[in-house]
Design a protein around this motif. Structure first.
Motif, PDB file in Angstrom:
ATOM      1  N   GLY A   1       0.778  -1.233   0.000  1.00 50.55           N
ATOM      2  CA  GLY A   1       0.000   0.000   0.000  1.00 50.55           C
ATOM      3  C   GLY A   1       0.810   1.282   0.000  1.00 50.55           C
ATOM      4  O   GLY A   1       0.296   2.343   0.327  1.00 50.55           O
ATOM      5  N   PHE A   2       2.057   1.218  -0.410  1.00 51.58           N
ATOM      6  CA  PHE A   2       2.918   2.408  -0.440  1.00 51.58           C
ATOM      7  C   PHE A   2       2.601   3.236  -1.686  1.00 51.58           C
ATOM      8  O   PHE A   2       1.975   2.767  -2.636  1.00 51.58           O
ATOM      9  N   GLU A   3       3.079   4.466  -1.652  1.00 52.18           N
ATOM     10  CA  GLU A   3       2.909   5.390  -2.775  1.00 52.18           C
ATOM     11  C   GLU A   3       3.793   4.930  -3.934  1.00 52.18           C
ATOM     12  O   GLU A   3       4.985   4.662  -3.741  1.00 52.18           O
ATOM     13  N   LEU A   4       3.228   4.829  -5.123  1.00 56.86           N
ATOM     14  CA  LEU A   4       3.999   4.345  -6.273  1.00 56.86           C
ATOM     15  C   LEU A   4       4.713   5.466  -7.011  1.00 56.86           C
ATOM     16  O   LEU A   4       5.713   5.239  -7.693  1.00 56.86           O
ATOM     17  N   LYS A   5       4.180   6.678  -6.881  1.00 57.54           N
ATOM     18  CA  LYS A   5       4.770   7.781  -7.661  1.00 57.54           C
ATOM     19  C   LYS A   5       5.844   8.500  -6.868  1.00 57.54           C
ATOM     20  O   LYS A   5       5.559   9.189  -5.906  1.00 57.54           O
TER      21      LYS A   5
ATOM     22  N   GLY B   1       3.644  -6.009  10.688  1.00 56.49           N
ATOM     23  CA  GLY B   1       3.009  -7.318  10.628  1.00 56.49           C
ATOM     24  C   GLY B   1       3.966  -8.466  10.409  1.00 56.49           C
ATOM     25  O   GLY B   1       5.150  -8.282  10.117  1.00 56.49           O
ATOM     26  N   LEU B   2       3.413  -9.669  10.572  1.00 60.61           N
ATOM     27  CA  LEU B   2       4.142 -10.916  10.321  1.00 60.61           C
ATOM     28  C   LEU B   2       3.374 -11.724   9.283  1.00 60.61           C
ATOM     29  O   LEU B   2       2.142 -11.834   9.364  1.00 60.61           O
TER      30      LEU B   2
ATOM     31  N   ILE C   1      -1.512  -9.654  10.788  1.00 60.11           N
ATOM     32  CA  ILE C   1      -1.219 -10.983  10.257  1.00 60.11           C
ATOM     33  C   ILE C   1      -1.420 -10.926   8.749  1.00 60.11           C
ATOM     34  O   ILE C   1      -2.413 -10.372   8.282  1.00 60.11           O
ATOM     35  N   THR C   2      -0.468 -11.458   7.982  1.00 55.87           N
ATOM     36  CA  THR C   2      -0.685 -11.552   6.534  1.00 55.87           C
ATOM     37  C   THR C   2      -0.354 -12.972   6.080  1.00 55.87           C
ATOM     38  O   THR C   2       0.071 -13.808   6.883  1.00 55.87           O
TER      39      THR C   2
ATOM     40  N   GLU D   1      -7.957  -5.145   8.076  1.00 55.46           N
ATOM     41  CA  GLU D   1      -7.079  -4.588   9.121  1.00 55.46           C
ATOM     42  C   GLU D   1      -5.849  -3.937   8.480  1.00 55.46           C
ATOM     43  O   GLU D   1      -5.422  -2.863   8.898  1.00 55.46           O
ATOM     44  N   LEU D   2      -5.295  -4.605   7.480  1.00 63.01           N
ATOM     45  CA  LEU D   2      -4.125  -4.073   6.772  1.00 63.01           C
ATOM     46  C   LEU D   2      -4.456  -2.726   6.133  1.00 63.01           C
ATOM     47  O   LEU D   2      -3.687  -1.764   6.239  1.00 63.01           O
TER      48      LEU D   2
END
Ligand code: AMP
Ligand code: ZN
Ligand code: FE
Ligand code: FE
Length: 276
Positions: free
Chosen positions: A83-87, A214-215, A241-242, A269-270
Motif C-alpha cells: 500500500g505504499f505510494e507508487l509515484k 506485521g508478520l 497478520i498476513t 485490518e491491513l
C-alpha cells in the motif's frame, strides 16, 4: 461473521524470479476464486500497471506490493511492503539502485561459478531470465540445472548459491530496519516475510520498535502449529497478520497461487493501517 473471501498477498512475476506475467497472475487468481492479491516482486514494482489493468476486467482487488531484500549479518531477511505510494516515493526511487546492485552481484556470482570450472555461464543468459533488472539467484540456479551443473534447484543453492555456499555474494547493503523505514516513509505497511523460513525471531522486537507492522503467518507447507505460534507472537506485539503463496510460476514447483491464503478480514485490518 467470518467470510470465506481469500487473499494471496505474496506473488512473484517475471519482473523478478517467477515465470508468470502479471496478466497471467491475475487470471490465475480469478480462477482460484481469490478476491484480492498483491504482487510482491523482489526489489521491483514493474508488474503493478499490467496487473491493475488486467484486474480491472474482473474486479479482482490488487494491493501495491514489494518484497525488499535486506540482511541481518549474512542472513537474508525479506520485508514485504504494502500500500505504499507508487509515484516518486522514497521506496520506488531506491529500487533502481537495488536492481543495479543485483546486476553487479550477479556478475560476481557468474564469474565465481565459471572460476570453479563451468566456464560457459554467460551473465546475459542469467539476466535475460527476468523482464526487469531484478536478477536473482533463482535465475542462476535454473540455468545451472539446464546446463546440468547440478541436478536440481535445491542442489544449486546447497552447493553454490546458498548464504554459506561458495558462489554467494550479498546484494544491496540494507538492514531490515532500513527496509522498514523506506516502506513506512513511502506511506506503506511493513511486514516480515515468512519468519518460519527466516529463523530470526530474536530480531522481531527490535523491528517492531523500528515500525514493523506485521508478520506473514500463512505460508505454504507451514503447519498449523507453527502458524499459531506466529499468530500469538503477532498478538503479543500488536502486529497485523498476513499470508500468501510466494508463488513463482514454474520457477518454484512447491507452491502455486492460492496455495496459502489470508482470510479477507485481515486485509481489512491491513488497509486500516495503510490509511492510518
Ligand atoms: P536473491 O533475491 O537473488 O538473493 O534470491 C533469493 C530467492 O531465491 C528467494 O526469494 C527464492 O525465490 C530463491 N531461493 C532461495 N533459497 C532457495 C532454495 N533453497 N531453493 C529454492 N529457491 C530458493
Ligand atoms: Zn523469489
Ligand atoms: Fe522471500
Ligand atoms: Fe517471495
Amino acid at each position: 461473521m467470518m467470510s470465506d473471501r481469500r487473499a494471496d498477498l505474496h506473488i512473484h512475476t517475471h519482473y523478478s524470479d517467477s515465470t508468470m506475467s502479471p496478466q497471467n497472475v491475475v487470471r490465475e487468481a480469478v480462477k482460484s476464486l481469490l478476491t484480492c492479491i498483491s504482487i510482491t516482486d523482489h526489489d521491483s514494482v514493474a508488474g503493478m500497471p499490467e496487473a491493475a489493468a488486467e484486474a480491472a476486467k474482473s474486479g479482482l482487488e490488487v494491493i501495491a506490493g514489494v518484497e525488499l531484500s535486506s540482511e541481518h549479518g549474512r542472513k537474508d531477511v525479506h520485508i514485504l511492503g504494502y500500500g505504499f505510494e507508487l509515484k516518486k516515493s522514497p521506496l520506488v526511487m531506491k529500487l533502481k539502485e537495488m536492481q543495479q546492485a543485483r546486476m553487479d552481484r550477479m556478475k560476481k556470482m557468474v564469474a565465481k561459478i565459471n572460476s570453479l570450472g563451468f566456464g560457459e555461464i554467460r551473465f546475459e543468459d542469467v539476466a535475460s531470465r527476468t523482464k526487469s533488472d531484478a536478477v536473482g539467484r533463482l535465475h542462476l540456479a535454473q540455468l545451472l540445472v539446464e546446463k546440468k551443473v547440478v541436478t536440481n534447484i535445491e542442489m544449486a543453492f546447497e552447493k553454490y548459491l546458498g548464504e554459506d555456499a561458495q558462489a554467494y555474494y550479498s546484494k544491496y547493503k540494507q538492514t531490515p530496519l532500513e527496509a522498514i523505514r523506506l516502506i513506512k516513509d513511502s506511506g506503506g505497511v511493513a511486514v516480515m516475510a515468512h519468519p518460519m523460513l527466516t529463523s530470526r525471531d530474536e530480531i522481531i522486537p527490535e523491528l517492531v520498535r523500528g515500525g514493523l507492522d506485521g508478520l506473514e503467518v500463512y505460508y505454504p507447507n507451514c503447519s498449523m502449529e507453527v502458524a499459531n505460534f506466529y499468530i500469538k507472537l503477532a498478538a503479543k506485539h500488536k502486529l497485523l497478520i498476513t499470508g500468501g503463496s510466494d508463488a513463482h510460476g514454474a520457477g518454484k514447483k512447491s507452491t502455486y497461487i492460492g496455495k496459502a491464503y489470508l482470510p479477507y478480514e485481515h486485509v481489512e485490518e491491513l488497509k486500516k493501517r495503510i490509511h492510518a
